[in-house]
Every structure is written in structure tokens, then in C-alpha cells.
Write a protein that holds these residues in place. Structure first.
Motif, mmCIF file in Angstrom:
data_model
loop_
_atom_site.group_PDB
_atom_site.id
_atom_site.type_symbol
_atom_site.label_atom_id
_atom_site.label_comp_id
_atom_site.label_asym_id
_atom_site.label_seq_id
_atom_site.Cartn_x
_atom_site.Cartn_y
_atom_site.Cartn_z
ATOM 1 N N SER A 88 0.825 -1.208 0.000
ATOM 2 C CA SER A 88 0.000 0.000 0.000
ATOM 3 C C SER A 88 0.863 1.263 0.000
ATOM 4 O O SER A 88 1.922 1.315 0.624
ATOM 5 C CB SER A 88 -0.931 0.017 1.220
ATOM 6 N N ASP A 106 -2.340 -6.354 -0.931
ATOM 7 C CA ASP A 106 -2.869 -4.993 -0.781
ATOM 8 C C ASP A 106 -2.016 -4.000 -1.574
ATOM 9 O O ASP A 106 -0.862 -3.750 -1.243
ATOM 10 C CB ASP A 106 -2.873 -4.625 0.705
ATOM 11 N N THR A 108 -3.461 -0.858 -2.229
ATOM 12 C CA THR A 108 -4.257 0.359 -2.100
ATOM 13 C C THR A 108 -3.369 1.602 -2.145
ATOM 14 O O THR A 108 -2.298 1.657 -1.542
ATOM 15 C CB THR A 108 -5.058 0.372 -0.787
ATOM 16 N N TRP A 124 -9.032 -11.787 -4.516
ATOM 17 C CA TRP A 124 -9.239 -10.898 -3.361
ATOM 18 C C TRP A 124 -8.143 -9.832 -3.220
ATOM 19 O O TRP A 124 -7.987 -9.224 -2.153
ATOM 20 C CB TRP A 124 -9.351 -11.710 -2.056
ATOM 21 N N SER A 125 -7.356 -9.612 -4.240
ATOM 22 C CA SER A 125 -6.365 -8.538 -4.177
ATOM 23 C C SER A 125 -7.077 -7.186 -4.171
ATOM 24 O O SER A 125 -8.201 -7.060 -4.660
ATOM 25 C CB SER A 125 -5.396 -8.622 -5.359
ATOM 26 N N ASN A 126 -6.423 -6.180 -3.624
ATOM 27 C CA ASN A 126 -7.070 -4.879 -3.414
ATOM 28 C C ASN A 126 -6.232 -3.755 -4.036
ATOM 29 O O ASN A 126 -5.109 -3.490 -3.601
ATOM 30 C CB ASN A 126 -7.260 -4.627 -1.918
ATOM 31 N N ALA A 128 -7.671 -0.593 -4.483
ATOM 32 C CA ALA A 128 -8.505 0.591 -4.265
ATOM 33 C C ALA A 128 -7.670 1.871 -4.280
ATOM 34 O O ALA A 128 -6.604 1.939 -3.664
ATOM 35 C CB ALA A 128 -9.248 0.476 -2.928
ATOM 36 N N ALA A 145 -11.357 -9.575 -7.004
ATOM 37 C CA ALA A 145 -10.375 -8.507 -6.775
ATOM 38 C C ALA A 145 -11.082 -7.154 -6.746
ATOM 39 O O ALA A 145 -12.155 -6.986 -7.323
ATOM 40 C CB ALA A 145 -9.314 -8.522 -7.875
ATOM 41 N N ASN A 146 -10.481 -6.198 -6.060
ATOM 42 C CA ASN A 146 -11.095 -4.880 -5.867
ATOM 43 C C ASN A 146 -10.294 -3.792 -6.575
ATOM 44 O O ASN A 146 -9.101 -3.610 -6.311
ATOM 45 C CB ASN A 146 -11.187 -4.555 -4.374
ATOM 46 N N TYR A 147 -10.987 -3.046 -7.470
ATOM 47 C CA TYR A 147 -10.373 -1.933 -8.187
ATOM 48 C C TYR A 147 -11.241 -0.675 -8.082
ATOM 49 O O TYR A 147 -11.335 0.085 -9.041
ATOM 50 C CB TYR A 147 -10.203 -2.285 -9.671
#
Length: 215
Positions: A88, A106, A108, A124-126, A128, A145-147
Motif C-alpha cells: 500500500s 494490498d 491500495t 481478493w487482491s485490493n 482501491a 479482486a477490488n479496483y
């Protein structure tokens, strides 16, 4: 028309010497350069504000290791396990992740430029609030995954599993997902304009818009 993502590969010098992680444990500002690590385990450690340059990691595990605010340039991770590691707020430039486990990693608020993810598992990678420029995801699993709120510039997703991926509030103009597979996807419809999709995907998005498809 699909844009070609021109990538700069990591600049790795030949004949790297074996590195020693103890150099990082005892430095106030951890720094590694011009070295290689093979078959090591560095789990549950913290290397905040570390600097890595011209380093190769092969078969190394970094489970739950924090590289928060890392500055990393010309680095290769090959067959490494970085599950639940944190990059991050990091600056990540000319880095390759090849055949790695990146589950729950992570990124982020990180800044990624000329980074490739190849044949890796990044469920489940992030990402954000991250900024990705000239980044390629190839033959990788990005399930769930989160974008959200990402800035994507010349980013390509090639033959990836993106089921349940979250692109909410992320502009997808110029992003090609036509070769990817998914059943569900979280997007902001007002940000979808200009995204490159396959004919079958287009039908699915049309249904999201409330259109009735006649056969």
C-alpha cells in the motif's frame, strides 16, 4: 481499436549475487540492490519504506509481510507467495510478478508503472484508489479482486478470470476485457463507456442496462 500496451521490462544485471535479508532487519531505511533470493521464507515481517532495486526473488514466501510505502524498481518475483502482503502507498516501477500467489495482496493507493502480472493468482487482491499505468494482467485469476476508484491508463486484462471483480467508480474507457471470463462483475455503468468487450459480454451489459435482447 485495441490499444497496444508498450511495456518496459525490469532491467536486471547478469550474475546477481545471493542477498541477505538481515541487511534489511537492521537498517533504519531498509535497502536491497543487485542481488537474488531463492527458496527463502520472510513471513509476517515489516519493511516499511524499503527500497528495492535490481533484485530477483525466486520461490520466496512473503505471507502477511508489509512493504508499505515501498519504492521498488527493476524487480522480478517468480513463483513467489505474497498472499496477504501489503504494498500500500508504494511506488512500483518495472516489476514482474510471474506465476505468483497474490491472494489478498494490498496495493491500495499504490502507483504502478510498467508492471506485469503473468499466470498469477490474485484473488481478493485490493487496488482501491491505486494508479496503474502501462500495466498488464495476463492469464491470471483476479476473482473478487477490488479496483474501486482506480485510475487505469493503458492497462490490459488478457485471458484473465475476472469473476466478481469490483470496478465500481473506475473509468474503463480504453480498457480491454474482451478475452476475459466472468459471470458477475461490479461496475458503474456511467464509467463503462469506451470499455472493449466481446459480443457475448456486450449482451450481458445490455441486460444490466435494462435492455431486452430479442433472438
Amino acid at each position: 481499436m485495441t490499444k497496444i500496451v508498450k511495456m518496459e521490462i525490469p532491467k536486471i544485471p547478469p550474475n546477481l549475487q545471493s542477498g541477505n535479508f538481515h541487511d534489511m532487519y537492521h537498517d533504519e531505511d531498509p535497502y536491497l540492490s543487485n542481488c537474488m533470493f531463492t527458496n527463502k521464507s520472510v513471513d509476517n515481517e515489516e519493511f516499511e519504506r524499503a527500497v528495492l532495486s535490481k533484485v530477483v526473488f525466486k520461490n520466496v514466501t512473503f505471507n502477511h509481510t508489509s512493504f508499505r510505502k515501498i519504492d521498488i524498481t527493476d524487480v522480478v518475483f517468480e513463483n513467489c507467495d505474497l498472499s496477504n502482503a501489503s504494498f500500500s502507498e508504494g511506488i512500483i516501477h518495472r516489476v514482474k510478478f510471474k506465476e505468483c500467489k497474490l491472494m489478498g495482496v494490498d496495493f491500495t493507493e499504490a502507483n504502478l508503472v510498467h508492471v506485469s502480472f503473468e499466470k498469477s493468482i490474485a484473488k481478493w487482491s485490493n487496488f482501491a484508489d491505486a494508479r496503474l499505468k502501462q500495466v498488464v494482467f495476463r492469464e491470471s485469476s483476479l476473482q473478487s479482486a477490488n479496483y474501486p476508484d482506480c485510475k487505469l491508463i493503458k492497462v490490459k486484462f488478457s485471458q484473465c478470470d475476472i469473476n466478481d471483480i469490483d470496478f465500481s467508480q473506475t473509468l474503463l474507457n480504453g480498457i480491454d476485457i474482451s478475452t476475459c471470463t466472468f459471470e458477475r462483475i461490479n461496475i458503474s455503468l456511467e464509467k463503462l463507456e469506451g470499455c472493449e468487450v466481446s459480443p457475448d459480454q456486450a449482451i450481458g451489459f445490455a441486460r444490466l442496462l435494462g435492455l431486452k435482447i430479442k433472438k
